[in-house]
Write a protein that holds these residues in place. Structure first.
Motif, PDB file in Angstrom:
ATOM      1  N   VAL A  50       0.840  -1.202   0.000  1.00 19.45           N
ATOM      2  CA  VAL A  50       0.000   0.000   0.000  1.00 19.45           C
ATOM      3  C   VAL A  50       0.874   1.251   0.000  1.00 19.45           C
ATOM      4  O   VAL A  50       0.608   2.210  -0.725  1.00 19.45           O
ATOM      5  CB  VAL A  50      -0.954  -0.012   1.224  1.00 19.45           C
ATOM      6  CG1 VAL A  50      -1.624   1.332   1.412  1.00 19.45           C
ATOM      7  CG2 VAL A  50      -1.982  -1.114   1.067  1.00 19.45           C
ATOM      8  N   ARG A  51       1.924   1.239   0.788  1.00 18.78           N
ATOM      9  CA  ARG A  51       2.825   2.384   0.866  1.00 18.78           C
ATOM     10  C   ARG A  51       3.535   2.615  -0.472  1.00 18.78           C
ATOM     11  O   ARG A  51       3.658   3.744  -0.938  1.00 18.78           O
ATOM     12  CB  ARG A  51       3.856   2.145   1.968  1.00 18.78           C
ATOM     13  CG  ARG A  51       4.495   3.402   2.468  1.00 18.78           C
ATOM     14  CD  ARG A  51       5.413   3.188   3.658  1.00 18.78           C
ATOM     15  NE  ARG A  51       5.027   2.100   4.530  1.00 18.78           N
ATOM     16  CZ  ARG A  51       5.828   1.088   4.880  1.00 18.78           C
ATOM     17  NH1 ARG A  51       7.055   1.025   4.427  1.00 18.78           N
ATOM     18  NH2 ARG A  51       5.410   0.144   5.690  1.00 18.78           N
ATOM     19  N   ASN A  52       3.992   1.545  -1.108  1.00 20.70           N
ATOM     20  CA  ASN A  52       4.704   1.665  -2.384  1.00 20.70           C
ATOM     21  C   ASN A  52       3.773   2.058  -3.518  1.00 20.70           C
ATOM     22  O   ASN A  52       4.184   2.729  -4.453  1.00 20.70           O
ATOM     23  CB  ASN A  52       5.423   0.359  -2.720  1.00 20.70           C
ATOM     24  CG  ASN A  52       6.609   0.129  -1.811  1.00 20.70           C
ATOM     25  OD1 ASN A  52       7.132   1.068  -1.219  1.00 20.70           O
ATOM     26  ND2 ASN A  52       7.015  -1.115  -1.683  1.00 20.70           N
ATOM     27  N   LYS A  53       2.509   1.645  -3.463  1.00 17.56           N
ATOM     28  CA  LYS A  53       1.547   1.996  -4.505  1.00 17.56           C
ATOM     29  C   LYS A  53       1.311   3.504  -4.507  1.00 17.56           C
ATOM     30  O   LYS A  53       1.190   4.119  -5.558  1.00 17.56           O
ATOM     31  CB  LYS A  53       0.232   1.255  -4.294  1.00 17.56           C
ATOM     32  CG  LYS A  53      -0.760   1.498  -5.398  1.00 17.56           C
ATOM     33  CD  LYS A  53      -2.035   0.728  -5.191  1.00 17.56           C
ATOM     34  CE  LYS A  53      -2.981   1.022  -6.335  1.00 17.56           C
ATOM     35  NZ  LYS A  53      -4.277   0.437  -6.140  1.00 17.56           N
ATOM     36  N   GLY A  54       1.259   4.102  -3.338  1.00 13.98           N
ATOM     37  CA  GLY A  54       1.066   5.547  -3.240  1.00 13.98           C
ATOM     38  C   GLY A  54       2.245   6.323  -3.797  1.00 13.98           C
ATOM     39  O   GLY A  54       2.096   7.416  -4.334  1.00 13.98           O
TER      40      GLY A  54
END
Length: 160
Positions: free
Chosen positions: A153-157
């Motif tokens: 989730v953090r990397n997708k943002g």
């Protein structure tokens, strides 16, 4: 006018092994009966709760296995025992509840943390049921999958 002392805050020591070895079901806050050199050592953060547990006898709760390392400068006239048993202060209703739970098969009472509450030192104790080896593996697997999900989730943002 004298300057008021600021009370220390935060956690002194935690027992992470207890959270790994037991399903924690109910927590209690207990006071501790300590001597002067122990309080000074706890202010310096020199405490370990790794193998500590709570034993109930004669209607009182006692903390076994905790280790408070004495300071070399704290007390020269008293022989300090770092692993002595320490009395826990609980009210009658809490003691009865803990005794009833420990009497059941599979339940035990362990110390989770030492922390400051204003100017007092408190011990967080908990009723726990022992985990089997496969339960520990399931917990680690679940924690790893949650960590991977958070990372994704953090990397997708960041990619957008």
């Amino acid at each position: 006018m004298a300057k008021q002392k600021k009370h220390p805050t935060g956690t002194i020591a935690q027992n992470k092994k207890a959270r790994h070895d037991y399903f924690i079901e109910h927590k209690f806050e207990a006071g501790l009966v300590l001597s002067g050199w122990e309080v000074k050592s706890l202010r310096a953060g020199k405490a370990h709760l790794t193998d500590s547990y709570v034993l109930l006898k004669d209607g009182e709760a006692w903390l076994f296995g905790s280790h408070i390392t004495p300071l070399t400068t704290a007390s020269t006239h008293v022989i300090a025992d770092p692993t002595r048993t320490r009395k826990l202060l609980l009210n009658k209703r809490e003691l009865e509840r803990v005794e009833a739970a420990v009497a059941q098969k599979g339940y035990t009472c362990v110390a989770l943390a030492l922390y400051w509450s204003k100017h007092l030192i408190k011990c967080e104790i908990a009723l726990g049921k022992g985990k089997k080896e496969f339960d520990k593996r399931d917990t680690m697997r679940e924690r790893d999958s949650n960590r991977e999900l958070q990372r994704a989730v953090r990397n997708k943002g960041k990619e957008e």
